[in-house]
Design a protein around this motif. Structure first.
Motif, PDB file in Angstrom:
ATOM      1  N   ALA A 113       6.161  -1.588  10.043  1.00 28.48           N
ATOM      2  CA  ALA A 113       5.887  -0.295   9.413  1.00 28.48           C
ATOM      3  C   ALA A 113       5.703   0.789  10.466  1.00 28.48           C
ATOM      4  CB  ALA A 113       4.646  -0.400   8.529  1.00 28.48           C
ATOM      5  N   GLU A 114       5.051   0.418  11.577  1.00 28.99           N
ATOM      6  CA  GLU A 114       4.806   1.393  12.648  1.00 28.99           C
ATOM      7  C   GLU A 114       6.109   1.809  13.314  1.00 28.99           C
ATOM      8  OE1 GLU A 114       2.246   1.699  16.835  1.00 28.99           O
ATOM      9  OE2 GLU A 114       2.030  -0.051  15.496  1.00 28.99           O
ATOM     10  N   HIS A 115       7.029   0.851  13.457  1.00 31.24           N
ATOM     11  CA  HIS A 115       8.322   1.116  14.101  1.00 31.24           C
ATOM     12  C   HIS A 115       9.423   0.913  13.051  1.00 31.24           C
ATOM     13  CE1 HIS A 115       6.253   1.144  17.957  1.00 31.24           C
ATOM     14  NE2 HIS A 115       5.675   0.005  17.609  1.00 31.24           N
ATOM     15  N   ILE A 116       9.405   1.762  12.040  1.00 31.73           N
ATOM     16  CA  ILE A 116      10.260   1.547  10.872  1.00 31.73           C
ATOM     17  C   ILE A 116      11.744   1.636  11.205  1.00 31.73           C
ATOM     18  CG2 ILE A 116      10.343   3.960  10.106  1.00 31.73           C
ATOM     19  CD1 ILE A 116       9.853   0.790   7.917  1.00 31.73           C
ATOM     20  N   GLU A 117      12.097   2.340  12.292  1.00 32.23           N
ATOM     21  CA  GLU A 117      13.517   2.448  12.646  1.00 32.23           C
ATOM     22  C   GLU A 117      14.069   1.134  13.197  1.00 32.23           C
ATOM     23  OE1 GLU A 117      14.757   5.810  14.871  1.00 32.23           O
ATOM     24  OE2 GLU A 117      14.512   7.156  13.147  1.00 32.23           O
ATOM     25  N   THR A 118      13.213   0.121  13.308  1.00 26.57           N
ATOM     26  CA  THR A 118      13.714  -1.230  13.576  1.00 26.57           C
ATOM     27  C   THR A 118      14.693  -1.648  12.485  1.00 26.57           C
ATOM     28  OG1 THR A 118      11.650  -1.836  14.669  1.00 26.57           O
ATOM     29  CG2 THR A 118      13.011  -3.644  13.900  1.00 26.57           C
ATOM     30  N   LEU A 119      14.477  -1.150  11.273  1.00 26.71           N
ATOM     31  CA  LEU A 119      15.378  -1.455  10.154  1.00 26.71           C
ATOM     32  C   LEU A 119      16.731  -0.776  10.317  1.00 26.71           C
ATOM     33  CD1 LEU A 119      12.837  -1.013   7.222  1.00 26.71           C
ATOM     34  CD2 LEU A 119      13.803  -3.181   8.013  1.00 26.71           C
ATOM     35  N   GLY A 120      16.752   0.324  11.019  1.00 27.16           N
ATOM     36  CA  GLY A 120      17.987   1.078  11.194  1.00 27.16           C
ATOM     37  C   GLY A 120      17.674   2.527  11.529  1.00 27.16           C
ATOM     38  N   ARG A 121      18.606   3.174  12.170  1.00 28.03           N
ATOM     39  CA  ARG A 121      18.402   4.565  12.554  1.00 28.03           C
ATOM     40  C   ARG A 121      18.270   5.448  11.316  1.00 28.03           C
ATOM     41  NH1 ARG A 121      19.003   6.392  17.405  1.00 28.03           N
ATOM     42  NH2 ARG A 121      20.240   4.546  17.988  1.00 28.03           N
ATOM     43  N   GLY A 122      17.274   6.329  11.347  1.00 22.64           N
ATOM     44  CA  GLY A 122      17.094   7.263  10.240  1.00 22.64           C
ATOM     45  C   GLY A 122      16.189   6.763   9.132  1.00 22.64           C
ATOM     46  N   TYR A 123      15.651   5.531   9.265  1.00 23.38           N
ATOM     47  CA  TYR A 123      14.739   5.002   8.245  1.00 23.38           C
ATOM     48  C   TYR A 123      13.381   5.692   8.345  1.00 23.38           C
ATOM     49  CZ  TYR A 123      17.550   1.099   6.486  1.00 23.38           C
ATOM     50  OH  TYR A 123      18.505   0.348   5.874  1.00 23.38           O
ATOM     51  N   THR A 124      12.745   5.899   7.196  1.00 30.04           N
ATOM     52  CA  THR A 124      11.392   6.454   7.149  1.00 30.04           C
ATOM     53  C   THR A 124      10.518   5.573   6.266  1.00 30.04           C
ATOM     54  OG1 THR A 124      11.982   7.905   5.297  1.00 30.04           O
ATOM     55  CG2 THR A 124      12.131   8.839   7.514  1.00 30.04           C
ATOM     56  N   LEU A 125       9.239   5.510   6.610  1.00 34.76           N
ATOM     57  CA  LEU A 125       8.291   4.697   5.855  1.00 34.76           C
ATOM     58  C   LEU A 125       7.768   5.478   4.658  1.00 34.76           C
ATOM     59  CD1 LEU A 125       6.457   2.116   5.689  1.00 34.76           C
ATOM     60  CD2 LEU A 125       4.791   3.411   7.058  1.00 34.76           C
ATOM     61  N   VAL A 126       7.790   4.840   3.479  1.00 34.57           N
ATOM     62  CA  VAL A 126       7.138   5.398   2.307  1.00 34.57           C
ATOM     63  C   VAL A 126       5.693   4.918   2.258  1.00 34.57           C
ATOM     64  CG1 VAL A 126       7.111   5.507  -0.222  1.00 34.57           C
ATOM     65  CG2 VAL A 126       9.299   5.561   1.009  1.00 34.57           C
ATOM     66  N   ARG A 127       5.527   3.580   2.327  1.00 33.41           N
ATOM     67  CA  ARG A 127       4.175   3.029   2.286  1.00 33.41           C
ATOM     68  C   ARG A 127       4.202   1.534   2.579  1.00 33.41           C
ATOM     69  NH1 ARG A 127      -0.404   3.580  -2.550  1.00 33.41           N
ATOM     70  NH2 ARG A 127      -1.744   1.919  -1.775  1.00 33.41           N
ATOM     71  N   ARG A 128       3.151   1.061   3.246  1.00 33.98           N
ATOM     72  CA  ARG A 128       2.903  -0.380   3.324  1.00 33.98           C
ATOM     73  C   ARG A 128       2.156  -0.812   2.076  1.00 33.98           C
ATOM     74  NH1 ARG A 128      -0.754  -1.929   8.012  1.00 33.98           N
ATOM     75  NH2 ARG A 128      -0.532  -3.972   7.007  1.00 33.98           N
ATOM     76  N   GLU A 129       2.336  -2.097   1.689  1.00 33.46           N
ATOM     77  CA  GLU A 129       1.637  -2.646   0.530  1.00 33.46           C
ATOM     78  C   GLU A 129       1.799  -1.718  -0.685  1.00 33.46           C
ATOM     79  OE1 GLU A 129       0.238  -5.582   0.420  1.00 33.46           O
ATOM     80  OE2 GLU A 129       0.360  -6.100   2.543  1.00 33.46           O
ATOM     81  N   TYR A 130       3.046  -1.386  -0.973  1.00 34.62           N
ATOM     82  CA  TYR A 130       3.331  -0.488  -2.103  1.00 34.62           C
ATOM     83  C   TYR A 130       2.982  -1.207  -3.414  1.00 34.62           C
ATOM     84  CZ  TYR A 130       5.909   2.732  -5.126  1.00 34.62           C
ATOM     85  OH  TYR A 130       6.250   3.636  -6.100  1.00 34.62           O
ATOM     86  N   PRO A 131       2.073  -0.638  -4.222  1.00 31.66           N
ATOM     87  CA  PRO A 131       1.590  -1.371  -5.399  1.00 31.66           C
ATOM     88  C   PRO A 131       2.605  -1.401  -6.541  1.00 31.66           C
ATOM     89  CG  PRO A 131       0.603   0.820  -5.320  1.00 31.66           C
ATOM     90  CD  PRO A 131       1.419   0.675  -4.066  1.00 31.66           C
ATOM     91  N   THR A 132       2.707  -2.552  -7.193  1.00 29.12           N
ATOM     92  CA  THR A 132       3.497  -2.684  -8.418  1.00 29.12           C
ATOM     93  C   THR A 132       2.697  -3.539  -9.401  1.00 29.12           C
ATOM     94  OG1 THR A 132       4.659  -4.786  -7.997  1.00 29.12           O
ATOM     95  CG2 THR A 132       5.559  -2.802  -6.946  1.00 29.12           C
ATOM     96  N   ALA A 133       3.203  -3.653 -10.617  1.00 31.16           N
ATOM     97  CA  ALA A 133       2.522  -4.430 -11.650  1.00 31.16           C
ATOM     98  C   ALA A 133       2.503  -5.924 -11.336  1.00 31.16           C
ATOM     99  CB  ALA A 133       3.191  -4.193 -12.999  1.00 31.16           C
ATOM    100  N   ILE A 134       3.391  -6.387 -10.439  1.00 31.30           N
ATOM    101  CA  ILE A 134       3.452  -7.814 -10.125  1.00 31.30           C
ATOM    102  C   ILE A 134       3.008  -8.099  -8.698  1.00 31.30           C
ATOM    103  CG2 ILE A 134       5.224  -8.335 -11.840  1.00 31.30           C
ATOM    104  CD1 ILE A 134       7.320  -8.206  -9.625  1.00 31.30           C
ATOM    105  N   GLY A 135       2.374  -7.133  -8.063  1.00 26.91           N
ATOM    106  CA  GLY A 135       1.864  -7.342  -6.715  1.00 26.91           C
ATOM    107  C   GLY A 135       2.428  -6.318  -5.746  1.00 26.91           C
TER     108      GLY A 135
END
Length: 230
Positions: free
Chosen positions: A119-141
């Motif tokens: 999450a801290e180095h989100i561009e590890t996923l790819g150039r231009g990626y931005t973090l929305v949130r860690r532990e994003y809540p949903t109805a199933i976890g």
């Protein structure tokens, strides 16, 4: 939590109509209002479900003469007007238990740190990626990481130390759920782990997910801008 085992039929009325013919099934009603219908197979994946916020009402089923048939109709409806109409013909058992607060999943130190670093180095996923949130809540976890790629598309990331089939199934449930949200869809999935088992990789790719192999030491030092996507 309310658990009902009953012979029932189920009709989903919404964007697409669907019907489950009469059979014995488990109906699970949770404190958050969610309702799910399960068969005695398919592991933990429900046959049909309704996520909160939703309401439920129960009423008797009558015949053409207005006589009570002994069956019950449960109508579960969300704010979009979609409905699950569950007709209970024969209730085998019914249990209601107060589970109380849940402490949540406690991850081992390495897995939790992997999530934090990614999450801290989100561009590890790819150039231009931005973090929305860690532990994003949903109805199933909570989803480990919710991000957006360079085009602004939503990406759900499941982080594991050792990636197995269970982790792919978990990501599948999250992506299926998020793709129901008009504000988030279309949602892609990324399965990230230090080690991904061959069967899990095959399943993930078959479901359209990307597989990301994480080097823990390299990620801590963040020596390169990107890790490998397969």
């Amino acid at each position: 939590m309310r658990l009902v085992i009953a012979r029932c039929s189920v009709d989903y009325v919404g964007r697409l109509d669907a019907h489950l013919p009469s059979a014995r099934r488990l109906i699970m009603v949770k404190a958050d209002g969610s309702v799910s219908i399960h068969a005695d197979d398919r592991a933990y994946k429900p046959l049909n479900w309704m996520t909160p916020p939703c309401s439920m009402r129960e009423e008797p089923v009558v015949d053409v003469d207005g006589e009570d048939t002994g069956a019950q109709l449960w109508i579960v409806e969300n704010h979009k007007g979609e409905q699950l109409r569950i007709t209970l013909e024969d209730v085998v058992s019914e249990t209601e238990v107060e589970l109380g607060p849940d402490p949540g999943l406690v991850k081992d130190g390495v897995e939790a740190h992997l999530q934090e670093l990614l999450a801290e180095h989100i561009e590890t996923l790819g150039r231009g990626y931005t973090l929305v949130r860690r532990e994003y809540p949903t109805a199933i976890g909570p989803i480990d990481i919710l991000a957006r790629d360079e085009s602004g598309a939503t990406v759900a990331v499941e982080v594991k130390r050792r990636g197995g089939i269970d982790g792919v199934e978990q990501l599948t449930r999250y992506v299926d759920l998020l793709n129901r949200d008009d504000l988030l869809r279309p949602v892609r999935g990324v399965f990230a782990a230090q080690e991904i088992k061959p069967q899990a990789r095959t399943l993930a790719l078959d479901r359209g997910f990307e597989c990301l192999v994480l080097d823990y030491d390299e990620l801590r030092g963040i020596e390169s801008d990107e890790l490998r996507l397969f």
